[in-house]
Design a protein around this motif. Sequence first.
Motif, mmCIF file in Angstrom:
data_model
loop_
_atom_site.group_PDB
_atom_site.id
_atom_site.type_symbol
_atom_site.label_atom_id
_atom_site.label_comp_id
_atom_site.label_asym_id
_atom_site.label_seq_id
_atom_site.Cartn_x
_atom_site.Cartn_y
_atom_site.Cartn_z
ATOM 1 N N PRO A 1 -24.912 -3.084 20.588
ATOM 2 C CA PRO A 1 -25.377 -2.743 19.245
ATOM 3 C C PRO A 1 -24.202 -2.276 18.393
ATOM 4 O O PRO A 1 -23.265 -1.672 18.902
ATOM 5 C CB PRO A 1 -26.350 -1.584 19.491
ATOM 6 C CG PRO A 1 -26.679 -1.634 20.930
ATOM 7 C CD PRO A 1 -25.533 -2.270 21.631
ATOM 8 N N SER A 2 -24.243 -2.571 17.114
ATOM 9 C CA SER A 2 -23.147 -2.148 16.254
ATOM 10 C C SER A 2 -23.634 -1.045 15.329
ATOM 11 O O SER A 2 -24.799 -1.005 14.958
ATOM 12 C CB SER A 2 -22.645 -3.332 15.432
ATOM 13 O OG SER A 2 -23.653 -3.777 14.577
ATOM 14 N N THR A 3 -22.725 -0.130 14.976
ATOM 15 C CA THR A 3 -23.090 0.878 13.992
ATOM 16 C C THR A 3 -22.461 0.517 12.670
ATOM 17 O O THR A 3 -21.398 -0.086 12.604
ATOM 18 C CB THR A 3 -22.585 2.277 14.396
ATOM 19 O OG1 THR A 3 -21.227 2.137 14.762
ATOM 20 C CG2 THR A 3 -23.384 2.865 15.522
ATOM 21 N N GLN A 4 -23.156 0.919 11.638
ATOM 22 C CA GLN A 4 -22.742 0.504 10.316
ATOM 23 C C GLN A 4 -23.044 1.672 9.393
ATOM 24 O O GLN A 4 -24.096 2.310 9.523
ATOM 25 C CB GLN A 4 -23.585 -0.715 9.952
ATOM 26 C CG GLN A 4 -23.292 -1.333 8.620
ATOM 27 C CD GLN A 4 -24.332 -2.397 8.308
ATOM 28 O OE1 GLN A 4 -25.209 -2.713 9.121
ATOM 29 N NE2 GLN A 4 -24.257 -2.941 7.116
ATOM 30 N N SER A 5 -22.131 1.991 8.483
ATOM 31 C CA SER A 5 -22.396 3.056 7.507
ATOM 32 C C SER A 5 -22.443 2.448 6.122
ATOM 33 O O SER A 5 -21.536 1.713 5.744
ATOM 34 C CB SER A 5 -21.302 4.120 7.561
ATOM 35 O OG SER A 5 -21.324 4.739 8.816
ATOM 36 N N ASP A 6 -23.491 2.755 5.380
ATOM 37 C CA ASP A 6 -23.647 2.137 4.070
ATOM 38 C C ASP A 6 -24.654 2.981 3.294
ATOM 39 O O ASP A 6 -25.031 4.060 3.727
ATOM 40 C CB ASP A 6 -24.167 0.705 4.252
ATOM 41 C CG ASP A 6 -23.763 -0.182 3.080
ATOM 42 O OD1 ASP A 6 -23.301 0.358 2.052
ATOM 43 O OD2 ASP A 6 -23.915 -1.401 3.195
ATOM 44 N N PHE A 7 -25.060 2.464 2.157
ATOM 45 C CA PHE A 7 -26.156 3.146 1.467
ATOM 46 C C PHE A 7 -27.092 2.105 0.898
ATOM 47 O O PHE A 7 -26.729 0.951 0.729
ATOM 48 C CB PHE A 7 -25.628 4.065 0.356
ATOM 49 C CG PHE A 7 -25.079 3.330 -0.834
ATOM 50 C CD1 PHE A 7 -25.935 2.884 -1.856
ATOM 51 C CD2 PHE A 7 -23.723 3.074 -0.950
ATOM 52 C CE1 PHE A 7 -25.428 2.204 -2.951
ATOM 53 C CE2 PHE A 7 -23.221 2.388 -2.037
ATOM 54 C CZ PHE A 7 -24.070 1.951 -3.039
ATOM 55 N N PHE A 8 -28.317 2.519 0.627
ATOM 56 C CA PHE A 8 -29.203 1.641 -0.141
ATOM 57 C C PHE A 8 -29.844 2.490 -1.225
ATOM 58 O O PHE A 8 -29.711 3.720 -1.235
ATOM 59 C CB PHE A 8 -30.251 0.972 0.753
ATOM 60 C CG PHE A 8 -31.195 1.910 1.449
ATOM 61 C CD1 PHE A 8 -32.351 2.366 0.800
ATOM 62 C CD2 PHE A 8 -30.955 2.336 2.748
ATOM 63 C CE1 PHE A 8 -33.223 3.220 1.439
ATOM 64 C CE2 PHE A 8 -31.826 3.199 3.388
ATOM 65 C CZ PHE A 8 -32.966 3.648 2.725
ATOM 66 N N ARG A 9 -30.488 1.851 -2.156
ATOM 67 C CA ARG A 9 -31.120 2.601 -3.232
ATOM 68 C C ARG A 9 -32.619 2.658 -3.013
ATOM 69 O O ARG A 9 -33.227 1.660 -2.626
ATOM 70 C CB ARG A 9 -30.840 1.926 -4.576
ATOM 71 C CG ARG A 9 -29.493 2.276 -5.138
ATOM 72 C CD ARG A 9 -29.307 1.713 -6.521
ATOM 73 N NE ARG A 9 -27.916 1.875 -6.934
ATOM 74 C CZ ARG A 9 -27.442 3.020 -7.412
ATOM 75 N NH1 ARG A 9 -28.221 4.070 -7.572
ATOM 76 N NH2 ARG A 9 -26.165 3.111 -7.744
ATOM 77 N N ALA A 10 -33.158 3.820 -3.258
ATOM 78 C CA ALA A 10 -34.620 3.940 -3.246
ATOM 79 C C ALA A 10 -35.163 3.135 -4.423
ATOM 80 O O ALA A 10 -34.420 2.786 -5.346
ATOM 81 C CB ALA A 10 -35.021 5.400 -3.385
ATOM 82 N N GLY A 11 -36.430 2.809 -4.364
ATOM 83 C CA GLY A 11 -37.038 2.026 -5.438
ATOM 84 C C GLY A 11 -36.891 2.732 -6.780
ATOM 85 O O GLY A 11 -36.729 3.964 -6.840
ATOM 86 N N PRO A 12 -36.903 2.015 -7.874
ATOM 87 C CA PRO A 12 -36.770 2.614 -9.204
ATOM 88 C C PRO A 12 -38.038 3.388 -9.575
ATOM 89 O O PRO A 12 -39.065 3.299 -8.898
ATOM 90 C CB PRO A 12 -36.585 1.408 -10.117
ATOM 91 C CG PRO A 12 -37.247 0.288 -9.400
ATOM 92 C CD PRO A 12 -37.070 0.562 -7.942
ATOM 93 N N ALA A 13 -37.925 4.131 -10.679
ATOM 94 C CA ALA A 13 -39.057 4.952 -11.124
ATOM 95 C C ALA A 13 -40.314 4.113 -11.317
ATOM 96 O O ALA A 13 -41.438 4.593 -11.156
ATOM 97 C CB ALA A 13 -38.691 5.650 -12.430
#
Lengths: 377, 331
Positions: free
Chosen positions: A55-67
């Motif tokens: 398994p690989s580890t990955q660091s990133d971000f995502f955005r929560a849904g908009p208002a």
Amino acid sequence: MENIAGTKARLTWAVNLAALLLVIIWTVPTLGLLVSSFRDKDQIAATGWWRAAFPSTQSDFFRAGPAADQKQEGDLWVIAGNAFEPGQMVSAWGTTSKAPDALKPGEVADLKDGQQLTVAADGSYRLTSPTQFEDGRGMRIFFTSTQPPKFTTDNYVKVIGAEGLGRAFLNTMTVTIPATVIPILIAAFAAYALAWMDFPGRALIVAGIVGLLVVPLQLALIPLLKFHNDIGLGKSYLGIWLAHTGFGLPLAIYLLRSYMTGLPREVIESARVDGATEFHIFRKIILPLSFPALASFAIFQFLWVWNDLLVATVFLGNRPDQLVMTGVLRELLGSKGGDWEILAASAFISIAVPLIVFFSMQKYLVRGLLAGSVKGG
Amino acid sequence: MEQILFGLTTIIVGVFGCAAWFWGSNFLLDAALPPRGPNAGRNITRASMIRPWLFLGPALVALGLYLVYPVFESLWRSLHDATGASWVGLANYRWLFSDPKFQESILNNLVWLLVVPSLSTFFGLIAAQVTDRIRWGNVAKSLIFMPMAISFVGAGVIWKFVYDFRAEGRDQIGLLNAIVQSLGGEPQTWLSIPFWNNFFLMAVLIWIQTGFAMVILSAALRGIPEETVEAAILDGANPWQLFFRIKVPQIWGTIAVVWTTITITVLKVFDIVFVMTNGQWGSQVLANFMYDWMFRGTPDYGRGSAIAIVIMALVTPIMVWNIRNARREMQ
């Protein structure tokens, strides 16, 4: 005696180890690219190919849904969702880029104005607020995730279609096959004349051909491009076939002549006595007997033309639909230098055919090499 | 589809054209000088004087046009200006020898010439000796020989991946940097370290050429007479002595052949540098330098040809040596 036997066993070990080491060094670079060509794009960028099975580890971000995504549940406003792929697991997460892995999955982060955020292990998140959300864009959620190993043939599908490698494959075939067949024919006749016919100047021509074996191709590029333009060939398949024929002939004649000289004299002499014409002798006796040499040269020429970049760059056009595979690969190295999934898959498509030829006809290749190197004194 | 048909048509036309030439010209020769009738004897002699040239004809035309003529044409162009319009004497050569990029190329080429043939031959010799003595030798040979089938461009991609660089502390995906980092070293952008990057490029060619050296040297090693080896063993030679004192001296001729063949390849090396660094960061070599002048920006055929002639001049000694050997063998 025991002592000698001991040394021998140790030596055998050393020899086996040395061989193993050499084989590893000589195959690992290729293996790395082969493995990578089947890996997922993000995973190639995240971990080394030697960890492809883990398994690989990955660091990133995502955005929560908009208002706009918010829903009212009782007196709370909620934005919820999941940006993960199946199998991807969160090992830590955070709400700022300064502390991207401050929280464990399932923990709840208290944000400003009574807002709360929680991210579960499977990547689903839930953002709640006592008041209505106003910001248009969703907040950033940082995470460190582990992904199960993922193998795919998508890279190949992509390069054959979108990157034009399918087209280039056809172009390469179109260049290679005639450029292999034509010189064999011409060289076989010439080699026969040089091996079995007696005429003044023969030794001189043989010496000349040995000399031409090493003439650098680079010398021929401009004069011949000019020549092709003058006679109206320009940059065309016909031009590149002729060029490869010319460049391949010295080796072809040299190889075939050495082989034909070694054929039994009696067979040819007796055929001559029986009144067979030279043409007949050539077709019925020499050609069938010379098959191994013809095969060696055919493999050489095939590999050489297939793998060539310089002649193709100069004698064929550089429009995308005219490129051969080495040309496409070179373009990709320039434009997609970091996209290893594309490069790896493209490289493997371009080296697949030579490798198949190599492994299936190695015997002839080796024989040709042994005959082709001018023997030293 | 159209293209496949076009290719097939050409193969058929080409093959039939060649066959028609050889068959037709022979037929005409027999018709003009029939080997029978009152003048049979004279006709046969004459026909056998002409026939070799019919067989050789197409080959000589192709060789003359595609290899001999360009040598002279290049020489002529190297004495003219960029477009070939006016005579400039040795100006191109004078420019060449004062140009820093040319000096860099020729120095790099000299390093290549020293390193690549010697290491390829050395590794090839070791590989030959080692693989001849083990049970899985043929498999090992195949695998070491394999890079020979891979194009220089493909090899360029393979090795660029090995040399791939990520900033320090991140997971390295290039094998070399991963090893360096795991040993506590600092990851490097290997291909842009001036001077040393040459060696990382050379590694690619050594990787390709070792298999060639191995195959030829292995055949030579097997051709060594058993008696010399047995005598040495009886005299108490250890394996090292046996190899370096008894075996190697007997195959010097073959080693020389391998060495010169790889030397020629090195002099012409183009693709590797072209796709991996394109001569940047001090890694220029002659063949790529020539390509730059001939086909990049505004082409300067005069200067490009002058560089080509320099490559030709470097190849010439080996050419003469080869011809002399071949002639000796024919006698």
